[in-house]
Design a protein around this motif. Structure first.
Motif, PDB file in Angstrom:
ATOM      1  N   ALA A   1       0.830  -1.203   0.000  1.00  0.00           N
ATOM      2  CA  ALA A   1       0.000   0.000   0.000  1.00  0.00           C
ATOM      3  C   ALA A   1       0.866   1.255   0.000  1.00  0.00           C
ATOM      4  CB  ALA A   1      -0.930  -0.005   1.205  1.00  0.00           C
ATOM      5  N   PHE A   2       1.954   1.217   0.761  1.00  0.00           N
ATOM      6  CA  PHE A   2       2.858   2.370   0.799  1.00  0.00           C
ATOM      7  C   PHE A   2       3.479   2.616  -0.573  1.00  0.00           C
ATOM      8  CE2 PHE A   2       7.110   4.125   1.129  1.00  0.00           C
ATOM      9  CZ  PHE A   2       6.897   5.277   1.878  1.00  0.00           C
ATOM     10  N   LEU A   3       3.939   1.543  -1.217  1.00  0.00           N
ATOM     11  CA  LEU A   3       4.612   1.684  -2.497  1.00  0.00           C
ATOM     12  C   LEU A   3       3.651   2.131  -3.598  1.00  0.00           C
ATOM     13  CD1 LEU A   3       6.901  -1.484  -2.363  1.00  0.00           C
ATOM     14  CD2 LEU A   3       7.579   0.900  -2.041  1.00  0.00           C
ATOM     15  N   LEU A   4       2.406   1.680  -3.536  1.00  0.00           N
ATOM     16  CA  LEU A   4       1.419   2.034  -4.555  1.00  0.00           C
ATOM     17  C   LEU A   4       0.712   3.354  -4.258  1.00  0.00           C
ATOM     18  CD1 LEU A   4      -0.257  -1.437  -5.259  1.00  0.00           C
ATOM     19  CD2 LEU A   4       1.531  -0.289  -6.573  1.00  0.00           C
TER      20      LEU A   4
ATOM     21  N   ASP B   1      10.694   1.672   8.221  1.00  0.00           N
ATOM     22  CA  ASP B   1      11.652   2.775   8.199  1.00  0.00           C
ATOM     23  C   ASP B   1      12.317   2.901   6.839  1.00  0.00           C
ATOM     24  OD1 ASP B   1      11.076   3.301  10.827  1.00  0.00           O
ATOM     25  OD2 ASP B   1      12.809   2.203  11.626  1.00  0.00           O
ATOM     26  N   LEU B   2      12.667   1.754   6.263  1.00  0.00           N
ATOM     27  CA  LEU B   2      13.307   1.776   4.958  1.00  0.00           C
ATOM     28  C   LEU B   2      12.372   2.352   3.905  1.00  0.00           C
ATOM     29  CD1 LEU B   2      15.089  -1.699   5.057  1.00  0.00           C
ATOM     30  CD2 LEU B   2      16.204   0.534   5.019  1.00  0.00           C
ATOM     31  N   ALA B   3      11.111   1.955   3.962  1.00  0.00           N
ATOM     32  CA  ALA B   3      10.144   2.427   2.978  1.00  0.00           C
ATOM     33  C   ALA B   3       9.949   3.931   3.065  1.00  0.00           C
ATOM     34  CB  ALA B   3       8.809   1.717   3.174  1.00  0.00           C
ATOM     35  N   SER B   4       9.903   4.463   4.294  1.00  0.00           N
ATOM     36  CA  SER B   4       9.627   5.889   4.459  1.00  0.00           C
ATOM     37  C   SER B   4      10.870   6.757   4.304  1.00  0.00           C
ATOM     38  CB  SER B   4       8.994   6.132   5.832  1.00  0.00           C
ATOM     39  OG  SER B   4       9.866   5.695   6.866  1.00  0.00           O
ATOM     40  N   ASP B   5      12.048   6.234   4.684  1.00  0.00           N
ATOM     41  CA  ASP B   5      13.270   7.042   4.660  1.00  0.00           C
ATOM     42  C   ASP B   5      14.159   6.784   3.445  1.00  0.00           C
ATOM     43  OD1 ASP B   5      12.496   8.087   7.082  1.00  0.00           O
ATOM     44  OD2 ASP B   5      13.674   6.669   8.271  1.00  0.00           O
ATOM     45  N   VAL B   6      14.297   5.510   3.076  1.00  0.00           N
ATOM     46  CA  VAL B   6      15.251   5.158   2.023  1.00  0.00           C
ATOM     47  C   VAL B   6      14.639   5.281   0.628  1.00  0.00           C
ATOM     48  CG1 VAL B   6      16.719   3.321   1.100  1.00  0.00           C
ATOM     49  CG2 VAL B   6      16.511   3.643   3.575  1.00  0.00           C
ATOM     50  N   LEU B   7      13.451   4.718   0.432  1.00  0.00           N
ATOM     51  CA  LEU B   7      12.888   4.652  -0.914  1.00  0.00           C
ATOM     52  C   LEU B   7      12.669   6.010  -1.568  1.00  0.00           C
ATOM     53  CD1 LEU B   7      10.410   1.641  -0.655  1.00  0.00           C
ATOM     54  CD2 LEU B   7      12.737   1.706  -1.541  1.00  0.00           C
ATOM     55  N   PRO B   8      12.198   7.042  -0.843  1.00  0.00           N
ATOM     56  CA  PRO B   8      12.072   8.353  -1.502  1.00  0.00           C
ATOM     57  C   PRO B   8      13.402   8.870  -2.034  1.00  0.00           C
ATOM     58  CG  PRO B   8      10.801   8.325   0.525  1.00  0.00           C
ATOM     59  CD  PRO B   8      11.626   7.068   0.517  1.00  0.00           C
ATOM     60  N   ARG B   9      14.472   8.614  -1.291  1.00  0.00           N
ATOM     61  CA  ARG B   9      15.792   9.045  -1.766  1.00  0.00           C
ATOM     62  C   ARG B   9      16.238   8.238  -2.988  1.00  0.00           C
ATOM     63  NH1 ARG B   9      15.533  10.101   3.631  1.00  0.00           N
ATOM     64  NH2 ARG B   9      16.632  11.974   4.377  1.00  0.00           N
TER      65      ARG B   9
ATOM     66  N   GLU C   1      14.234   6.843  -5.141  1.00  0.00           N
ATOM     67  CA  GLU C   1      13.392   7.282  -6.255  1.00  0.00           C
ATOM     68  C   GLU C   1      13.918   8.574  -6.862  1.00  0.00           C
ATOM     69  OE1 GLU C   1       8.635   8.020  -7.208  1.00  0.00           O
ATOM     70  OE2 GLU C   1       9.346   7.960  -5.134  1.00  0.00           O
ATOM     71  N   ALA C   2      14.308   9.539  -6.013  1.00  0.00           N
ATOM     72  CA  ALA C   2      14.849  10.801  -6.515  1.00  0.00           C
ATOM     73  C   ALA C   2      16.167  10.577  -7.248  1.00  0.00           C
ATOM     74  CB  ALA C   2      15.040  11.780  -5.361  1.00  0.00           C
ATOM     75  N   LEU C   3      16.997   9.685  -6.713  1.00  0.00           N
ATOM     76  CA  LEU C   3      18.278   9.401  -7.345  1.00  0.00           C
ATOM     77  C   LEU C   3      18.082   8.716  -8.688  1.00  0.00           C
ATOM     78  CD1 LEU C   3      21.330   9.544  -7.069  1.00  0.00           C
ATOM     79  CD2 LEU C   3      21.280   7.368  -5.842  1.00  0.00           C
TER      80      LEU C   3
ATOM     81  N   SER D   1      15.601   9.124 -10.745  1.00  0.00           N
ATOM     82  CA  SER D   1      15.186  10.152 -11.694  1.00  0.00           C
ATOM     83  C   SER D   1      16.384  10.958 -12.171  1.00  0.00           C
ATOM     84  CB  SER D   1      14.154  11.074 -11.044  1.00  0.00           C
ATOM     85  OG  SER D   1      13.759  12.105 -11.936  1.00  0.00           O
ATOM     86  N   TYR D   2      17.298  11.279 -11.241  1.00  0.00           N
ATOM     87  CA  TYR D   2      18.499  12.026 -11.605  1.00  0.00           C
ATOM     88  C   TYR D   2      19.381  11.232 -12.567  1.00  0.00           C
ATOM     89  CZ  TYR D   2      23.394  13.379 -11.107  1.00  0.00           C
ATOM     90  OH  TYR D   2      24.703  13.683 -11.369  1.00  0.00           O
ATOM     91  N   VAL D   3      19.605   9.951 -12.239  1.00  0.00           N
ATOM     92  CA  VAL D   3      20.446   9.106 -13.093  1.00  0.00           C
ATOM     93  C   VAL D   3      19.840   8.988 -14.486  1.00  0.00           C
ATOM     94  CG1 VAL D   3      21.343   6.772 -13.419  1.00  0.00           C
ATOM     95  CG2 VAL D   3      21.419   7.830 -11.158  1.00  0.00           C
ATOM     96  N   TRP D   4      18.511   8.816 -14.544  1.00  0.00           N
ATOM     97  CA  TRP D   4      17.832   8.707 -15.840  1.00  0.00           C
ATOM     98  C   TRP D   4      18.031   9.976 -16.664  1.00  0.00           C
ATOM     99  CZ3 TRP D   4      13.150  11.562 -17.003  1.00  0.00           C
ATOM    100  CH2 TRP D   4      12.668  11.311 -18.292  1.00  0.00           C
ATOM    101  N   ARG D   5      17.871  11.149 -16.053  1.00  0.00           N
ATOM    102  CA  ARG D   5      18.033  12.404 -16.779  1.00  0.00           C
ATOM    103  C   ARG D   5      19.481  12.596 -17.240  1.00  0.00           C
ATOM    104  NH1 ARG D   5      13.975  16.106 -16.788  1.00  0.00           N
ATOM    105  NH2 ARG D   5      12.116  15.561 -15.569  1.00  0.00           N
TER     106      ARG D   5
END
Length: 350
Positions: A26-29, A133-141, A143-145, A147-151
């Protein structure tokens, strides 16, 4: 050549309370699944058949019409996919291949990330709390990384397209470039003497060092195939420099880099979905198979280009950075007679 690369054993299954996996999903979706695939297609305004086809190409798990397994994020994603189809970004003739490539890439990335997060969760004592904790703290970072690598890669690919590739005609993905395969010698023997973790570390070092050298010379790694790396570079001299440098490292007993062989061909290739196709790629592959350990074989296109460049210099053959040896023509399927030359760096004159 081309053998499958082993994966290290993954972590043991986590002993987590009932409902933790559902909560993580649910968190991931973005919310707990509450929709069926029929409802998702209806809300997105997309025919169910098209939606199912896209999900199949992406490699998503199969669900029946009455399975409640989707969320609002699936609706928005399906709308965006339909928009790309309508805009022509996902044309019918390449839609399936593009979406499959997309799905495979993210599936492999997700498998690796999940294994990594699971290992961290196991080491945290309370798997459920650690996963939260990993889902809330690690995954957003992460995800942002991503996007950066893709660009960054998008910018790099655009630069290659605009500055380095030589188009052979309008309306085609065909360009003229150098194609090289770097193949580990004795991979099967090593795979039998090293344990899983040691073998992965050994291959990782090969891939890492090869990729670094390729990028430093303006090239692009197309893919790794177990014990082999395929790369392209517009400059034939750069391709030969990369290959001969790696071959020399493999001959050094004090260097942990594996013994390798290489084949290089220069000519037209078709670029599609991050891969390359055509007779030039096939020629490079055949030359690699024919190369002896520690040697680099090239086709006539490479030799002619580099010797022509040397002739336009001071005309001194001894000043050429390369030494050439003509070999018997390579017998290869699809080629009547594939001309092959062994190339090595010239000795530095005192």
């Amino acid at each position: 050549m081309g053998e499958a690369r082993p994966d290290p054993a993954g972590p043991a299954a986590l002993d987590v309370p009932d409902g933790t996996a559902r909560a993580l999903e649910a968190f991931l979706l973005g919310q707990e699944p509450s929709l069926t695939r029929v409802q998702v297609a209806e809300r997105a305004g997309v025919p169910l058949e098209l939606a199912v086809t896209l999900w199949h190409h992406l490699g998503f798990p199969h669900h029946h019409d009455d399975d409640v397994a989707f969320a609002e994020s699936d609706v928005e994603a399906l709308r965006l996919s339909a928009d790309l189809v309508e805009m022509g970004i996902l044309p019918p003739d390449s839609q399936a291949a593009l979406v499959r490539t997309w799905g495979r890439s993210y599936a492999r990335l997700a498998e690796w990330q999940t294994a990594l997060l699971a290992e961290l969760a196991v080491g945290g004592g309370d798997p459920a709390a650690a996963l939260s904790d990993l889902a809330s703290d690690v995954l957003p970072r992460v995800e942002a990384l991503q996007s950066y690598v893709w660009r960054r890669h998008l910018a790099s690919a655009s630069q290659h397209l605009l500055e380095h590739a030589t188009p052979l005609g309008s309306g085609t993905d065909e360009v003229r470039t150098s194609v090289c395969f770097i193949d580990i010698v004795g991979y099967t023997t090593q795979s039998r003497t090293l344990d899983g973790a040691e073998l992965v570390e050994w291959v990782d070092r090969f891939e890492s060092d090869t990729t670094t050298l390729v990028v430093d010379h303006g090239g692009q790694v197309i893919k790794t195939i177990g014990d082999e790396v395929l790369f392209t570079v517009a400059d034939p001299a750069a391709a030969v420099t990369i290959a001969t440098t790696l071959a020399a490292r493999g001959d050094d007993p004090d260097d942990t880099f594996p013994a390798v062989r290489a084949g290089i061909a220069h000519g037209p290739v078709v670029r599609r979905l991050g891969d390359v196709f055509g007779s030039t790629v096939n020629a490079a592959s055949r030359l690699t198979s024919a190369a002896r350990p520690g040697t680099v074989l090239v086709d006539a296109g490479i030799r002619e280009t580099l010797t022509h460049a040397a002739d336009e210099g001071d005309g001194d053959d001894d000043a050429s950075p390369w030494r050439w040896r003509r070999l018997r023509r390579v017998s290869a399927k699809g080629f009547e007679n594939l001309e092959a030359w062994r190339v090595r760096p010239a000795l530095v004159r005192k």
